[in-house]
Design a protein around this motif. Sequence first.
Motif, mmCIF file in Angstrom:
data_model
loop_
_atom_site.group_PDB
_atom_site.id
_atom_site.type_symbol
_atom_site.label_atom_id
_atom_site.label_comp_id
_atom_site.label_asym_id
_atom_site.label_seq_id
_atom_site.Cartn_x
_atom_site.Cartn_y
_atom_site.Cartn_z
ATOM 1 N N GLU A 91 34.197 57.066 36.904
ATOM 2 C CA GLU A 91 34.018 55.634 36.651
ATOM 3 C C GLU A 91 32.618 55.185 37.061
ATOM 4 O OE1 GLU A 91 36.697 53.047 38.850
ATOM 5 O OE2 GLU A 91 35.503 51.298 38.345
ATOM 6 N N ASP A 113 38.491 58.351 39.100
ATOM 7 C CA ASP A 113 38.185 57.014 39.595
ATOM 8 C C ASP A 113 38.115 57.220 41.101
ATOM 9 O OD1 ASP A 113 38.215 54.494 40.631
ATOM 10 O OD2 ASP A 113 39.982 53.800 39.534
ATOM 11 N N LEU A 115 37.363 55.496 43.691
ATOM 12 C CA LEU A 115 37.943 54.500 44.588
ATOM 13 C C LEU A 115 38.615 53.442 43.717
ATOM 14 C CD1 LEU A 115 38.051 52.129 46.737
ATOM 15 C CD2 LEU A 115 37.871 54.417 47.708
ATOM 16 N N ASP A 116 39.926 53.458 43.695
ATOM 17 C CA ASP A 116 40.668 52.485 42.892
ATOM 18 C C ASP A 116 41.120 51.329 43.776
ATOM 19 O OD1 ASP A 116 42.178 51.620 40.479
ATOM 20 O OD2 ASP A 116 43.879 51.940 41.813
ATOM 21 N N GLY A 117 40.878 50.116 43.281
ATOM 22 C CA GLY A 117 41.274 48.933 44.050
ATOM 23 C C GLY A 117 40.129 48.402 44.894
ATOM 24 N N SER A 118 38.924 48.513 44.352
ATOM 25 C CA SER A 118 37.718 48.158 45.127
ATOM 26 C C SER A 118 37.771 46.765 45.765
ATOM 27 C CB SER A 118 36.480 48.229 44.238
ATOM 28 O OG SER A 118 36.336 49.535 43.755
ATOM 29 N N ASN A 208 48.964 40.626 36.641
ATOM 30 C CA ASN A 208 48.095 39.581 37.186
ATOM 31 C C ASN A 208 48.361 38.293 36.403
ATOM 32 O OD1 ASN A 208 46.119 37.793 37.908
ATOM 33 N ND2 ASN A 208 44.475 39.317 37.974
ATOM 34 N N TRP A 242 52.105 42.213 43.033
ATOM 35 C CA TRP A 242 50.798 42.581 42.471
ATOM 36 C C TRP A 242 49.848 42.891 43.632
ATOM 37 C CZ3 TRP A 242 49.050 44.280 38.043
ATOM 38 C CH2 TRP A 242 47.678 44.280 37.777
ATOM 39 N N ALA A 244 46.930 44.699 43.220
ATOM 40 C CA ALA A 244 45.558 44.759 42.689
ATOM 41 C C ALA A 244 44.857 46.075 43.019
ATOM 42 C CB ALA A 244 44.707 43.564 43.117
ATOM 43 N N SER A 245 45.625 47.069 43.426
ATOM 44 C CA SER A 245 45.183 48.469 43.438
ATOM 45 C C SER A 245 46.230 49.194 42.603
ATOM 46 C CB SER A 245 45.202 49.074 44.835
ATOM 47 O OG SER A 245 44.250 48.481 45.674
ATOM 48 N N MET A 246 45.855 49.659 41.421
ATOM 49 C CA MET A 246 46.873 50.282 40.567
ATOM 50 C C MET A 246 47.605 51.404 41.295
ATOM 51 S SD MET A 246 46.902 51.856 36.740
ATOM 52 C CE MET A 246 45.504 52.882 36.928
ATOM 53 N N TYR A 262 48.864 45.853 32.499
ATOM 54 C CA TYR A 262 47.550 45.220 32.376
ATOM 55 C C TYR A 262 47.255 45.135 30.887
ATOM 56 C CZ TYR A 262 43.813 42.885 34.680
ATOM 57 O OH TYR A 262 43.017 41.891 35.147
ATOM 58 N N ARG A 274 41.967 45.995 31.190
ATOM 59 C CA ARG A 274 40.957 46.207 32.217
ATOM 60 C C ARG A 274 40.815 47.692 32.559
ATOM 61 N NH1 ARG A 274 38.492 44.009 37.073
ATOM 62 N NH2 ARG A 274 38.640 45.642 38.619
ATOM 63 N N ARG A 276 40.696 51.772 32.492
ATOM 64 C CA ARG A 276 39.990 52.751 31.684
ATOM 65 C C ARG A 276 40.929 53.905 31.334
ATOM 66 N NH1 ARG A 276 36.243 50.250 35.267
ATOM 67 N NH2 ARG A 276 38.118 50.477 36.489
ATOM 68 N N GLU A 280 41.942 56.438 34.526
ATOM 69 C CA GLU A 280 42.962 55.591 35.163
ATOM 70 C C GLU A 280 44.286 55.715 34.393
ATOM 71 O OE1 GLU A 280 40.612 52.007 37.416
ATOM 72 O OE2 GLU A 280 40.673 51.813 35.249
HETATM 73 P P1 AHG Z 1 38.708 49.677 40.228
HETATM 74 O O1 AHG Z 1 38.709 49.175 41.636
HETATM 75 O O2 AHG Z 1 38.643 51.180 40.137
HETATM 76 O O3 AHG Z 1 37.684 49.001 39.345
HETATM 77 O O4 AHG Z 1 40.141 49.355 39.570
HETATM 78 C C1 AHG Z 1 40.798 48.151 39.840
HETATM 79 C C2 AHG Z 1 41.858 47.960 38.804
HETATM 80 C C3 AHG Z 1 43.249 48.383 39.218
HETATM 81 O O5 AHG Z 1 43.353 49.230 40.293
HETATM 82 C C4 AHG Z 1 43.966 47.104 39.523
HETATM 83 O O6 AHG Z 1 45.290 47.202 39.139
HETATM 84 C C5 AHG Z 1 43.220 46.074 38.740
HETATM 85 O O7 AHG Z 1 41.945 46.582 38.520
HETATM 86 C C6 AHG Z 1 43.131 44.762 39.457
HETATM 87 O O8 AHG Z 1 42.750 43.798 38.556
HETATM 88 P P2 AHG Z 1 42.635 42.246 38.935
HETATM 89 O O9 AHG Z 1 41.343 42.088 39.633
HETATM 90 O O10 AHG Z 1 42.693 41.573 37.596
HETATM 91 O O11 AHG Z 1 43.817 41.890 39.794
#
Ligand code: AHG
Length: 334
Positions: A91, A113, A115-118, A208, A242, A244-246, A262, A274, A276, A280
């Motif tokens: 990524e 990826d 670091l997922d959930g940055s 979301n 939710w 926000a870290s998949m 998503y 959103r 990839r 992901e």
């Molecule tokens: P990343 O941090 O690799 O960019 O991925 C974040 C992704 C995923 O993990 C999560 O489910 C989603 O983006 C969160 O999206 P919102 O900011 O819309 O909540």
Amino acid sequence: MKRISLTQYLVEEQRSHDSIPAELRLLIEVVARACKTISHAVGKGALGEVLGSAHSENVQGEVQKKLDILSNEILLEANEWGGHLAAMASEEMETIHQIPHRYPKGEYMLLFDPLDGSSNIDVNVSIGTIFSVLKAPDGMATPTEADFLQPGSKQVAAGYAVYGPQTVLVLTTGNGVNCFTLDREMGSWVLTQQQMQIPTETAEYAINASNARHWYPPVQRYISELEAGKTGPRGKDFNMRWIASMVADVHRILNRGGVFMYPADARDPSKPGRLRLMYEANPIAFIVEQAGGAATTGTERIMDLQPTQLHQRVPVFLGSKNEVELVTRYHQQA
Ligand code: AHG
Ligand code: MN
Ligand code: MN
């Protein structure tokens, strides 16, 4: 309790099913070791000076966090010298990363990826790493970006780590899904869940909801029916989560069921959703299907998609089979 380490699991799997060639085993162990290093950095937080922004942008125009870059470097360095890879993609890198000439090359290609959930890094909420393994075309020592554009059904392995209250590694090589927990004192991955299965029925969903006004009609319909609860057409109450870290949302779904969405929406047609596809959606879809769940774009199976770009985005509906099938039917009817 007899403890089975990741190494023992992989060796025995190789022996009994012949499903994990030695080079793939090495690859998985190296990725797992890199995840251990990332977990250590995550755990240090402010003390390790790993929090905050790196003040740079990736190819997708997202501001990179220090940990995005550090995790990417850890994975690259760990995987360069082992001789098991032909190339890598991430990524955080615009194009693919070739193995330096001084090292031997192998037959696999690794995508991640790092670091997922940055957005959760700085607030001490679970984050993770996602990876996908493909085979390089025969005899291809220096693959091109086009060689990476294989459908998810061609993956030979996929996994994710979650850096949360516990650090876990969830892995599939196409023979079901197993979970390993990091023993922090011993520094080893211990098999803690075997053949994970996602419950087919669920009363939990993840989306979301702040994007609701942009959703297309099939998603509006599906979510409003969930929200209507007992007195609505579904005749039961649903709960919403939710993170926000998949990886963390998916880990919950793997353990107790649920549906994660998503969707594409009416905003920017060049960005359908959103997430990839290559590093992901595909690896998570592989894991979810191997655990008895389903993963679609709303209209088709994610792993059937023929990728056209390394960083392409894709709408995602995944988790408990019955719910994914229902929301997919709503799309097909529309
Ligand atoms: P990343 O941090 O690799 O960019 O991925 C974040 C992704 C995923 O993990 C999560 O489910 C989603 O983006 C969160 O999206 P919102 O900011 O819309 O909540
Ligand atoms: Mn991600
Ligand atoms: Mn990321």
